[in-house]
Design an enzyme around this catalytic site. Structure first.
Site, PDB file in Angstrom:
ATOM      1  N   ASP A 117       0.821  -1.197   0.000  1.00  0.00           N
ATOM      2  CA  ASP A 117       0.000   0.000   0.000  1.00  0.00           C
ATOM      3  C   ASP A 117       0.867   1.264   0.000  1.00  0.00           C
ATOM      4  O   ASP A 117       1.850   1.335   0.746  1.00  0.00           O
ATOM      5  CB  ASP A 117      -0.846  -0.047   1.286  1.00  0.00           C
ATOM      6  CG  ASP A 117      -1.946   0.981   1.316  1.00  0.00           C
ATOM      7  OD1 ASP A 117      -2.710   1.065   0.342  1.00  0.00           O
ATOM      8  OD2 ASP A 117      -2.063   1.710   2.327  1.00  0.00           O
ATOM      9  N   GLU A 156       1.857  -0.241  -5.002  1.00  0.00           N
ATOM     10  CA  GLU A 156       1.003   0.874  -5.415  1.00  0.00           C
ATOM     11  C   GLU A 156       1.896   2.115  -5.489  1.00  0.00           C
ATOM     12  O   GLU A 156       2.222   2.723  -4.475  1.00  0.00           O
ATOM     13  CB  GLU A 156      -0.119   1.102  -4.390  1.00  0.00           C
ATOM     14  CG  GLU A 156      -1.062   2.206  -4.834  1.00  0.00           C
ATOM     15  CD  GLU A 156      -1.963   2.741  -3.714  1.00  0.00           C
ATOM     16  OE1 GLU A 156      -3.021   3.297  -4.044  1.00  0.00           O
ATOM     17  OE2 GLU A 156      -1.611   2.619  -2.526  1.00  0.00           O
TER      18      GLU A 156
HETATM   19  C1  GLC Z   1      -4.174   3.075  -0.625  1.00  0.00           C
HETATM   20  C2  GLC Z   1      -5.376   2.186  -0.809  1.00  0.00           C
HETATM   21  C3  GLC Z   1      -6.604   2.915  -0.348  1.00  0.00           C
HETATM   22  C4  GLC Z   1      -6.433   3.309   1.099  1.00  0.00           C
HETATM   23  C5  GLC Z   1      -5.149   4.121   1.282  1.00  0.00           C
HETATM   24  C6  GLC Z   1      -4.822   4.299   2.729  1.00  0.00           C
HETATM   25  O1  GLC Z   1      -4.197   4.169  -1.466  1.00  0.00           O
HETATM   26  O2  GLC Z   1      -5.477   1.771  -2.141  1.00  0.00           O
HETATM   27  O3  GLC Z   1      -7.758   2.153  -0.522  1.00  0.00           O
HETATM   28  O4  GLC Z   1      -7.511   4.106   1.522  1.00  0.00           O
HETATM   29  O5  GLC Z   1      -4.055   3.472   0.695  1.00  0.00           O
HETATM   30  O6  GLC Z   1      -4.367   3.096   3.284  1.00  0.00           O
END
Ligand code: GLC
Length: 548
Positions: free
Chosen positions: A205, A247
């Site tokens: 994440d 991500e």
């Molecule tokens: C990332 C996730 C999202 C979440 C954020 C905070 O961007 O994809 O869904 O709210 O992290 O953890």
């Protein structure tokens, strides 16, 4: 190609499927999905041809950010089942040939996490320094908020601590201090723990935020990328085939850094955010140009690295890398109502309603998902063409319960609809119109088409392994990508426009005889060196160029 090597680097030819245990299938009838229900549905996933499941967070949570706000990194939220249920699930998935990866959320915790609770109360606790505190909001520190409109600042004053704490995301998600070695040790332990439970890696994440140390008083003795390299090395020491899928929604050149050196010593996979965003612009315009440019802008990546291709993820469909004018074009085409938009940068809709349920266009897009260079990543429900429920707040509109059969709860649960936290939509995309059971029985359904496409994709490791380039098709509406691996050449063509196209390409294979249609029987015989193909409006072809 060497089969042993292909299975070592399994992620290069995987089919990834993302789901949230909470919304997938309820096994105990309380209205909340759980591991028991998910385990009972594993044959649906195996039958589809999925090879790797990505589970969204299933850890204990007050659920203010759908589980991305954790109170314990080493446990299962009790509403989703017991640890025993989890272990049964991992074992059954392995039995059906599926790996499991899970969300690794280590940029922040919930403010309810015992670490934060102790940290705020006791300035002398070793846990105090697990988070980032300041007496004043620092002028030079990070200020950007990730959720404009839902979040006011990246710093919040905590009355108990008498200091400000840093949070890139919601105020109830304080950022962990990775400059603190004890935090880094703990993150390692979390990784080791889940690998020991049988997981094959992580969807990591918010990677750039997690590595960020700006605004932190003491600086980390390790540079951020050295730290990431360290972490990845630790992971593969513990479990050879494990991966990290990051991500990292940055510009392509910046993304490249996260793959590490030439041998790929950092993240194994990154989501192809640029491909996704430019694809929507291409769809809106009926012109392959933006997607072709998007693909061309991708940096070369290490042999062991891979892009994760996706059409939709669990968040807002972000269009943040487009210009304002381009974003407005996509909004106008696919989400003109302000209620369909979020954070001034994205859409909270799923694909089929955006395309008014037009099956030809829907299939064109998913043909792209499977054909573009990379590893296809499916968001649950895409295989049946699920829509969103705009009555569910914010980004969660696309995280409604899975539609297994007709009826008000779509067979997700035996409980009443009002007990379902995120019920399915009403109208054209409700479970009576869109569900697994009916589509299983219909050979022409999207579900059965998906299954066939996945079989084709898995049969064509060249799409995940080959060298590739965007080729000139003589037509701006048609995207042509040529993939080459050893002595094999595959050309994929996708017509983004509603009108038919006459395509004329140079397949660049000496003395080729036939372009074999890999999805049907419209083979094309060679007539000179050029390949001439007629594509229907929104038509697509995958062709293997064969010489004698
Ligand atoms: C990332 C996730 C999202 C979440 C954020 C905070 O961007 O994809 O869904 O709210 O992290 O953890």
């Amino acid at each position: 190609m060497n089969l042993a090597r292909t299975s070592d680097l399994w992620w290069k030819n995987a089919v990834v499927y993302c789901l949230d245990v909470e919304t997938y299938a309820d096994g105990n009838g309380d209205g909340v999905g759980d591991f028991l229900g998910l385990t009972q549905r594993l044959d649906h996933l195996a039958g589809l041809g999925v090879t790797c499941l990505w589970l969204m967070p299933f850890y204990p949570t007050p659920n203010r950010d759908d589980g991305y706000d954790l109170t314990d990194h080493y446990a299962i939220d009790e509403s989703l089942g017991t640890f025993g249920d989890f272990t049964e699930f991992v074992r059954t998935a392995a039995d059906r040939g599926m790996r499991v990866i899970s969300d690794l959320v280590v940029n922040h915790t919930s403010d309810q996490h015992p670490w934060f609770q102790e940290a705020r109360q006791d300035p002398d606790s070793p846990l105090r320094d697990f988070y980032v505190w300041r007496d004043e909001v620092p002028e030079d520190g990070p200020h950007g908020v990730v959720f404009p409109g839902e979040q006011e600042s990246a710093w919040t004053y905590d009355e108990v601590a008498g200091q400000y704490y840093h949070h890139r995301f919601y105020h109830h998600q304080p950022d962990l201090n990775v400059a603190n070695e004890a935090v880094r040790d703990e993150i390692r332990k979390v990784i080791g723990f889940w690998l020991a439970q049988g997981l094959s890696g992580f969807r990591v994440d918010a990677v750039p935020f997690f590595l960020e140390t700006d605004g932190i008083d003491e600086t980390m003795e390790l540079a951020p990328h050295d730290y990431l390299r360290d972490l990845c090395a630790f992971m593969t020491r513990r479990s050879g085939g494990a991966i990290m899928l990051g991500e990292v929604n940055l510009e392509p050149e910046q993304q490249r850094e996260f793959f590490g050196d030439e041998d790929g010593d950092e993240l194994q996979m990154l989501f192809n955010f640029i491909g996704m965003q430019t694809m929507y612009l291409s769809l809106a315009r009926g012109d392959a140009g933006p997607l072709a440019d998007g693909l061309r802008s991708l940096p070369d990546i290490p042999d062991e690295g891979q892009w994760a291709t996706f059409v939709r993820n669990h968040d807002e469909l972000t269009l943040d890398k487009l210009t304002d004018a381009e974003r407005e074009e996509v909004f106008a085409a696919f989400g003109p109502d302000p209620d369909m938009q979020v954070y001034d940068r994205g859409l909270r809709r799923r694909l089929p309603p955006m395309l008014d349920g037009d099956e030809r266009r829907i299939r064109l897009v998913y043909s792209l998902l499977f054909a573009l260079p990379g590893t296809p990543t499916i968001f649950y429900g895409e295989e049946i063409g699920m829509g969103e429920n705009l009555a569910v707040e914010g980004r969660r509109s696309v995280r409604t319960s899975m539609q297994w059969q007709p009826g008000p709860t779509g067979g997700f649960t035996s409980a009443d609809r009002d007990q379902v936290r995120r019920p399915p939509p009403e109208g054209d995309f409700d479970p009576d119109h869109v569900n697994v059971r009916d589509q299983q029985a219909d050979p022409d359904s999207l579900l059965n088409w998906f299954e066939r496409m996945i079989r084709h994709r898995r049969d064509l490791p060249i799409l995940g392994w080959g060298e590739w380039e965007v080729v000139d098709t003589g037509h701006t509406a048609v995207l042509g990508v040529r993939h080459v691996l050893d002595d094999e050449t595959v050309l994929t063509l996708h017509n983004l426009a509603a009108t038919p196209s006459h395509v004329d390409v140079d397949p660049d294979v000496e003395d080729w005889q036939v372009a074999r249609d890999l999805l049907g029987d419209q083979h094309v015989e060679a007539d000179g060196s050029r390949l001439v193909v007629d594509l229907a409006g929104h038509g697509y072809r995958w062709l293997r160029i064969e010489s004698s």
